[in-house]
Design a protein around this motif. Structure first.
Motif, short mmCIF file in Angstrom:
data_model
loop_
_atom_site.label_atom_id
_atom_site.label_comp_id
_atom_site.label_asym_id
_atom_site.label_seq_id
_atom_site.Cartn_x
_atom_site.Cartn_y
_atom_site.Cartn_z
N ILE A 22 0.86 -1.18 0.00
CA ILE A 22 0.00 0.00 0.00
C ILE A 22 0.90 1.23 0.00
N LEU A 23 0.71 2.10 -0.96
CA LEU A 23 1.41 3.38 -1.01
C LEU A 23 0.35 4.46 -1.12
N SER A 24 0.12 5.18 -0.04
CA SER A 24 -0.88 6.24 -0.03
C SER A 24 -0.22 7.53 -0.48
N ILE A 25 -0.73 8.11 -1.55
CA ILE A 25 -0.19 9.36 -2.08
C ILE A 25 -1.13 10.47 -1.65
N VAL A 32 -5.37 9.63 6.46
CA VAL A 32 -6.22 8.59 7.02
C VAL A 32 -5.69 7.25 6.52
N ASN A 33 -5.21 6.44 7.44
CA ASN A 33 -4.64 5.14 7.07
C ASN A 33 -5.68 4.06 7.31
N PHE A 34 -5.99 3.36 6.26
CA PHE A 34 -6.94 2.25 6.33
C PHE A 34 -6.20 0.98 5.99
N ASN A 35 -6.44 -0.06 6.73
CA ASN A 35 -5.79 -1.34 6.45
C ASN A 35 -6.55 -2.08 5.37
N GLU A 47 6.41 3.64 2.55
CA GLU A 47 6.59 5.07 2.28
C GLU A 47 7.06 5.31 0.84
N GLN A 48 7.75 4.33 0.29
CA GLN A 48 8.19 4.42 -1.10
C GLN A 48 8.20 3.03 -1.70
N PHE A 56 8.84 5.57 -6.43
CA PHE A 56 7.73 6.47 -6.09
C PHE A 56 7.66 6.57 -4.58
N ASN A 57 7.37 7.78 -4.06
CA ASN A 57 7.16 7.88 -2.62
C ASN A 57 5.80 8.54 -2.34
#
Length: 112
Positions: A22-25, A32-35, A47-48, A56-57
């Motif tokens: 999972i990479l949240s941009i 908001v972090n969702f599993n 993170e990257q 990508f980060n």
């Protein structure tokens, strides 16, 4: 993700959840972090991530990608220098740089 998993099972192209990340941009300072889970396995948050040799980060800053390119090119330029020496004709050194180091710098440059 469940629909994607169903599709993959139907067509026999199973995903390996241990290789999925999972990479949240986001621009948010407090994201908001969702599993997310795939086939009952919670996916790892990173993170990257490196995909097709492009790093990508989370904020789409390509600093770490550029740093890795510089390191690769320095290695290639050092190898060229050790192989042909300082006294080789400039035309030979330019050709070696264009064929060995420049493709590293230009690969996927449209992305970053």
């Amino acid at each position: 993700l469940n629909e994607l998993l169903n599709w993959s099972k139907t067509w026999g192209m199973l995903f390996n959840p241990s290789k999925c990340k999972i990479l949240s941009i986001t621009r948010s300072h407090i994201p908001v972090n969702f599993n997310y889970n795939l086939d009952g396995v919670i996916l790892e948050r990173v993170e990257q991530f490196k995909d097709f040799s492009v790093v990508f980060n989370h904020n789409l800053s390509f600093t770490s990608h550029i740093d890795s390119l510089i390191a690769k090119c320095n290695c290639v330029c050092g190898m060229i220098k050790r192989s042909v020496g300082c006294h080789a004709p400039q035309k030979v050194k330019i050709q070696l740089f264009k064929s060995l180091a420049r493709p590293i710098l230009e690969y996927s440059s449209q992305v970053w």
